[in-house]
Enzyme design. Structure first.
Site, PDB file in Angstrom:
ATOM      1  N   LYS A  11      -3.448  67.617 -11.430  1.00 48.87           N
ATOM      2  CA  LYS A  11      -2.751  68.761 -11.209  1.00 48.87           C
ATOM      3  C   LYS A  11      -3.481  70.111 -11.717  1.00 48.87           C
ATOM      4  CE  LYS A  11       1.555  66.410 -11.913  1.00 48.87           C
ATOM      5  NZ  LYS A  11       2.707  66.071 -12.544  1.00 48.87           N
ATOM      6  N   TYR A  51       7.406  66.623  -3.307  1.00 43.54           N
ATOM      7  CA  TYR A  51       8.450  66.427  -4.482  1.00 43.54           C
ATOM      8  C   TYR A  51       9.844  66.502  -4.120  1.00 43.54           C
ATOM      9  CZ  TYR A  51       4.898  66.181  -8.305  1.00 43.54           C
ATOM     10  OH  TYR A  51       3.936  65.864  -9.261  1.00 43.54           O
ATOM     11  N   ARG A  87      -0.392  54.029 -13.523  1.00 38.17           N
ATOM     12  CA  ARG A  87       0.618  54.563 -14.348  1.00 38.17           C
ATOM     13  C   ARG A  87       0.249  54.361 -15.855  1.00 38.17           C
ATOM     14  NH1 ARG A  87       4.481  57.921 -11.933  1.00 38.17           N
ATOM     15  NH2 ARG A  87       5.667  57.343 -13.899  1.00 38.17           N
ATOM     16  N   ARG A 104      -2.797  61.800 -20.114  1.00 36.53           N
ATOM     17  CA  ARG A 104      -1.703  62.661 -20.558  1.00 36.53           C
ATOM     18  C   ARG A 104      -1.720  63.137 -22.053  1.00 36.53           C
ATOM     19  NH1 ARG A 104       3.023  60.841 -16.212  1.00 36.53           N
ATOM     20  NH2 ARG A 104       2.618  62.419 -14.847  1.00 36.53           N
ATOM     21  N   ASN A 114       1.425  68.329 -16.771  1.00 34.28           N
ATOM     22  CA  ASN A 114       0.834  67.060 -17.551  1.00 34.28           C
ATOM     23  C   ASN A 114      -0.189  66.424 -16.664  1.00 34.28           C
ATOM     24  OD1 ASN A 114       2.320  66.328 -15.077  1.00 34.28           O
ATOM     25  ND2 ASN A 114       3.631  65.005 -16.050  1.00 34.28           N
ATOM     26  N   HIS A 117      -0.462  63.331 -11.536  1.00 29.08           N
ATOM     27  CA  HIS A 117       0.607  62.765 -10.742  1.00 29.08           C
ATOM     28  C   HIS A 117       0.120  61.192 -10.283  1.00 29.08           C
ATOM     29  CE1 HIS A 117       3.583  61.334  -7.678  1.00 29.08           C
ATOM     30  NE2 HIS A 117       2.424  60.932  -6.953  1.00 29.08           N
ATOM     31  N   GLU A 128       2.954  58.549   0.323  1.00 25.47           N
ATOM     32  CA  GLU A 128       2.117  59.696  -0.446  1.00 25.47           C
ATOM     33  C   GLU A 128       0.749  59.653   0.022  1.00 25.47           C
ATOM     34  OE1 GLU A 128       5.053  59.662  -4.408  1.00 25.47           O
ATOM     35  OE2 GLU A 128       2.705  59.391  -4.640  1.00 25.47           O
TER      36      GLU A 128
HETATM   37  P1  ATP Z   1       4.544  62.203 -11.474  1.00 25.95           P
HETATM   38  O1  ATP Z   1       5.697  62.202 -10.283  1.00 25.95           O
HETATM   39  O2  ATP Z   1       3.957  63.590 -11.294  1.00 25.95           O
HETATM   40  O3  ATP Z   1       3.594  61.361 -11.488  1.00 25.95           O
HETATM   41  P2  ATP Z   1       6.234  61.048 -13.413  1.00 25.95           P
HETATM   42  O4  ATP Z   1       6.412  60.107 -12.322  1.00 25.95           O
HETATM   43  O5  ATP Z   1       5.743  60.726 -14.744  1.00 25.95           O
HETATM   44  O6  ATP Z   1       5.328  62.280 -13.059  1.00 25.95           O
HETATM   45  P3  ATP Z   1       8.697  62.419 -12.551  1.00 25.95           P
HETATM   46  O7  ATP Z   1       9.803  62.118 -13.169  1.00 25.95           O
HETATM   47  O8  ATP Z   1       8.349  61.624 -11.054  1.00 25.95           O
HETATM   48  O9  ATP Z   1       7.606  61.839 -13.439  1.00 25.95           O
HETATM   49  O10 ATP Z   1       8.567  63.897 -12.582  1.00 25.95           O
HETATM   50  C1  ATP Z   1       7.659  64.570 -11.652  1.00 25.95           C
HETATM   51  C2  ATP Z   1       6.992  65.824 -12.223  1.00 25.95           C
HETATM   52  O11 ATP Z   1       7.967  66.871 -12.478  1.00 25.95           O
HETATM   53  C3  ATP Z   1       6.360  65.521 -13.733  1.00 25.95           C
HETATM   54  O12 ATP Z   1       5.235  65.101 -13.754  1.00 25.95           O
HETATM   55  C4  ATP Z   1       6.450  66.812 -14.213  1.00 25.95           C
HETATM   56  O13 ATP Z   1       5.519  67.613 -13.955  1.00 25.95           O
HETATM   57  C5  ATP Z   1       7.776  67.657 -13.717  1.00 25.95           C
HETATM   58  N1  ATP Z   1       8.863  67.209 -14.773  1.00 25.95           N
HETATM   59  C6  ATP Z   1       9.395  66.051 -14.866  1.00 25.95           C
HETATM   60  N2  ATP Z   1      10.604  66.228 -15.688  1.00 25.95           N
HETATM   61  C7  ATP Z   1      10.428  67.546 -16.405  1.00 25.95           C
HETATM   62  C8  ATP Z   1      11.313  68.211 -17.066  1.00 25.95           C
HETATM   63  N3  ATP Z   1      12.240  67.877 -17.894  1.00 25.95           N
HETATM   64  N4  ATP Z   1      10.903  69.504 -17.011  1.00 25.95           N
HETATM   65  C9  ATP Z   1       9.821  70.107 -16.404  1.00 25.95           C
HETATM   66  N5  ATP Z   1       8.964  69.543 -15.477  1.00 25.95           N
HETATM   67  C10 ATP Z   1       9.277  68.122 -15.406  1.00 25.95           C
HETATM   68 MG    MG Z   2       7.008  60.579 -10.321  1.00 28.71          MG
END
Ligand code: ATP
Ligand code: MG
Length: 140
Positions: A11, A51, A87, A104, A114, A117, A128
């Site tokens: 990212k 997204y 993951r 992370r 973070n 992805h 994806e």
């Molecule tokens: P990713 O899909 O990016 O791998 P993830 O699966 O761990 O991450 P998701 O729940 O899919 O988490 O959320 C997608 C992304 O949205 C997160 O990686 C983060 O960048 C952002 N995000 C998630 N929760 C929050 C939050 N509460 N506030 C701000 N940004 C968030």
């Molecule tokens: Mg995710």
């Protein structure tokens, strides 16, 4: 178990801090092989499409702004049980909750910025990967 594929994004917070190599090394050390990789500037339309599952979440607008705030590196990773393996090395979404030794925990700035992805299922990995790569760009 046979090798499977997953999709990864390094990212903008990580590319900004010149961590592309450092993050990739952690992926490789975890047993994942980079079989496709490109550095791109995502458009707003691409980020919104990618997204789309989070469209209704309160952080959607900020997440899209963040994902287009600088270049990202999109990658296809291959390895045994690639989705779960990736993951695991990524760590929890919120770096405060992430285990020691994860990407992370080591590099993320916040729950939003973070650093990486990773696909959360084999089915989503396929979708994806196809979103960013043609099959002839993936060389195992
Ligand atoms: P990713 O899909 O990016 O791998 P993830 O699966 O761990 O991450 P998701 O729940 O899919 O988490 O959320 C997608 C992304 O949205 C997160 O990686 C983060 O960048 C952002 N995000 C998630 N929760 C929050 C939050 N509460 N506030 C701000 N940004 C968030
Ligand atoms: Mg995710």
């Amino acid at each position: 178990m046979a090798a499977t594929r997953t999709f990864s994004i390094i990212k903008p917070d990580a590319t900004r801090r010149n961590l592309t190599g450092a993050v990739t090394k952690m992926l490789e050390d975890a047993g994942l092989r980079v079989v496709a990789s490109k550095r791109i500037q995502m458009t707003r339309e691409q980020a919104e499409g990618f997204y789309a599952v989070h469209k209704e979440r309160p952080f959607f607008g900020e997440l899209v702004d963040f994902m287009i705030s600088g270049p990202v590196v999109v990658q296809v990773l291959e390895g045994e049980d690639a989705v779960a393996r990736n993951r695991k090395v990524m760590g929890a979404t919120n770096p405060a909750d992430a285990d020691e030794g994860t990407i992370r925990k080591t590099y993320a700035e916040s729950i939003e910025a973070n650093s990486v992805h990773g696909s959360d299922s084999e089915e989503n990995a396929k979708t994806e990967i196809a979103f960013f790569f043609d099959e002839d760009e993936i060389v195992g």
